[in-house]
Scaffold this active site. Structure first.
Site, short mmCIF file in Angstrom:
data_model
loop_
_atom_site.label_atom_id
_atom_site.label_comp_id
_atom_site.label_asym_id
_atom_site.label_seq_id
_atom_site.Cartn_x
_atom_site.Cartn_y
_atom_site.Cartn_z
N ASP A 102 1.09 -1.12 0.07
CA ASP A 102 -0.03 -0.10 0.03
C ASP A 102 0.81 1.29 0.07
O ASP A 102 1.58 1.31 0.82
CB ASP A 102 -0.98 -0.13 1.30
N ASP A 329 -2.12 7.64 -5.76
CA ASP A 329 -2.16 6.69 -4.95
C ASP A 329 -2.63 5.63 -5.69
O ASP A 329 -3.32 5.40 -6.66
CB ASP A 329 -3.24 6.95 -3.99
#
Length: 450
Positions: A102, A329
């Protein structure tokens, strides 16, 4: 990548890491959660259902970027919303674990025995008592102090540093901060081992984590992230190339670590030119901030009016927009844009689509959908203007096909933080040079060229 946090074959690394083979570059394959290669794959689920699930994860994930407490901001993932698996080994002898990678998280953690409370996990849970290379981190060490005050604790009797993370969906993990030998499986050779990697050994974990995964691999910008710990061993550079075919059996996405990972004009004439934009330094350091100046729909350029959602902004750019007003992201599928700007942007898109009429998304998740009759839908070219970098998107980057006769814009409005999601990054080599503080983009077919 619909709400993609990455699942990859990778390792954990410590602040002063040196690998046993001291590699300067290696590539790791990413497995999309909807791929037939994924343990989460369900052949009975339709493409539309998979997309809608990804969009819901995307919206849920975006909420954790909002201005909450420091713990929520730095803990990264909402539940198990990741899109890519990472298969790593940890300990001596090595134990295989599957985790989510992540770019919105720092500390890497996995479930550990002996459990006080562990969620159900399909694979083996790491048992620290059976590893000869496991070492607890002292309470007042540099690595322990790298956690924020509300994320760390101390077992004074044993002098063991503790961590605690809470997530926006009420999920949580608590455990010991320790160092271990982590190994990453390289796509081009044998696994690479990194001894002394800081990670969280979680013995109290619960909430909405998926039983497929063991934990989270942090690829954020903070001091304890995998990327930061690797540091000089990868020349502070990494990149990823996410294929729009990632969810198919032939689709391959990768993460590259090291000196050769950054997009380069030297890659050959078949690749497009390289463009880059500055990374903006601001708090929390976990996230990667860029400056969005405008978006063009065809020849219509619309200045971006959104401001940063976070405090401590870095002032205005030469165009007058706030620096660091959007987060890039890999774990969020959709692109989220400030609602006031989005109204004008959506209107321009609607006025440029041909051969189709405005329609409603049956799931109510996407705001601009278009349904055709017998005619072919004509979609406008969309260009995203970051500071110093004009990124020209393909139709696959900006629109998603929901059915044979309906497409939707894969960008939605938000009243919170703006996010440049992974659909917009598909089939680009996206490079992060953390020394030069720049993010670069190079168009390529990620399933074929890497």
């Amino acid at each position: 990548m619909a709400n993609s946090a990455l699942f990859v074959t990778i390792l954990f690394f410590s602040t002063t890491l040196s690998s046993s083979t001291n590699p300067k570059h290696f590539t790791v394959e990413l497995i999309h959660r909807d791929s037939p290669h994924s343990p989460l794959y369900n052949p009975q689920t339709s493409l539309t259902d998979r997309l809608n699930s990804a969009f819901l994860r995307s919206i849920s994930r975006s909420r954790r970027f909002s201005h909450q407490t420091q713990t929520d901001l730095q803990s990264g993932l909402i539940g198990a919303g990741g899109e890519f698996f990472m298969s790593i080994t940890i300990g001596t002898p090595p134990v295989n674990v599957l985790a989510i990678a992540d770019t919105g998280s720092d500390l890497t953690w996995v479930q550990c025995k002996p459990c006080q409370q562990c969620y159900k996990e399909n694979g083996p849970i790491f048992d620290k008592e059976k590893s000869s290379s496991y070492k607890s981190e002292p309470c007042h060490s540099r690595n322990c102090n790298a956690l924020s005050t509300n994320e760390r604790g101390c077992d004074e009797a044993k002098d063991v540093c503790k961590y605690r993370y809470s997530y926006g969906d009420k999920s949580f993990t608590r455990g010991d901060v320790a160092t271990e030998t982590i190994s990453i499986g390289s796509a081009s050779g044998s696994p690479v081992s990194f001894p002394g990697t800081v990670f969280g050994c979680g013995y109290n974990n619960g909430g909405n984590f998926d039983e497929t995964g063991s934990g989270i691999i942090g690829l954020g910008g903070g001091n304890l992230s995998l990327i930061s710990q690797l540091g000089s061993s990868i020349s502070n550079k990494f990149s990823y190339c996410l294929s729009h075919k990632s969810s198919t059996i032939n689709g391959t996405s990768v993460i590259n670590l090291g000196t050769s990972s950054i997009p380069s004009r030297d890659r050959g004439s078949k690749f497009s030119s390289v463009i880059s934009t500055p990374l903006v330094d601001k708090e929390p350091q976990t996230y990667y901030y860029l400056t969005l100046e405008a978006i063009s729909v065809g020849n219509t350029k619309i200045p971006y009016t959104g401001t940063t959602y976070f405090p401590n902004d870095d002032g205005a750019s030469s165009t007058g927009v706030t620096k660091g007003n959007i987060i890039i992201d890999s774990g969020t599928t959709l692109t989220l844009l400030e609602s006031g700007f989005y109204d004008r942007f959506g209107e321009a898109v609607e006025g440029s689509v041909t051969g189709a009429k405005r329609a409603s998304d049956p799931q109510g998740l996407l705001s601009h959908c278009f349904r055709s009759g017998s005619a072919e839908i004509g979609l406008p070219e969309i260009t995203v203007h970051f500071s110093g970098a004009d990124v020209r998107l393909s139709a696959l980057n900006a629109f998603v096909k929901m059915s044979e006769d309906m497409v939707c814009l894969s960008m939605i409005p938000t009243t919170e933080v703006a996010i440049y999601g992974n659909f917009a990054q598909m089939d680009f080599l996206v490079g992060y040079d953390l020394e030069a503080r720049r993010v670069s983009f190079q168009r390529m077919d990620c399933s074929a060229d890497l």
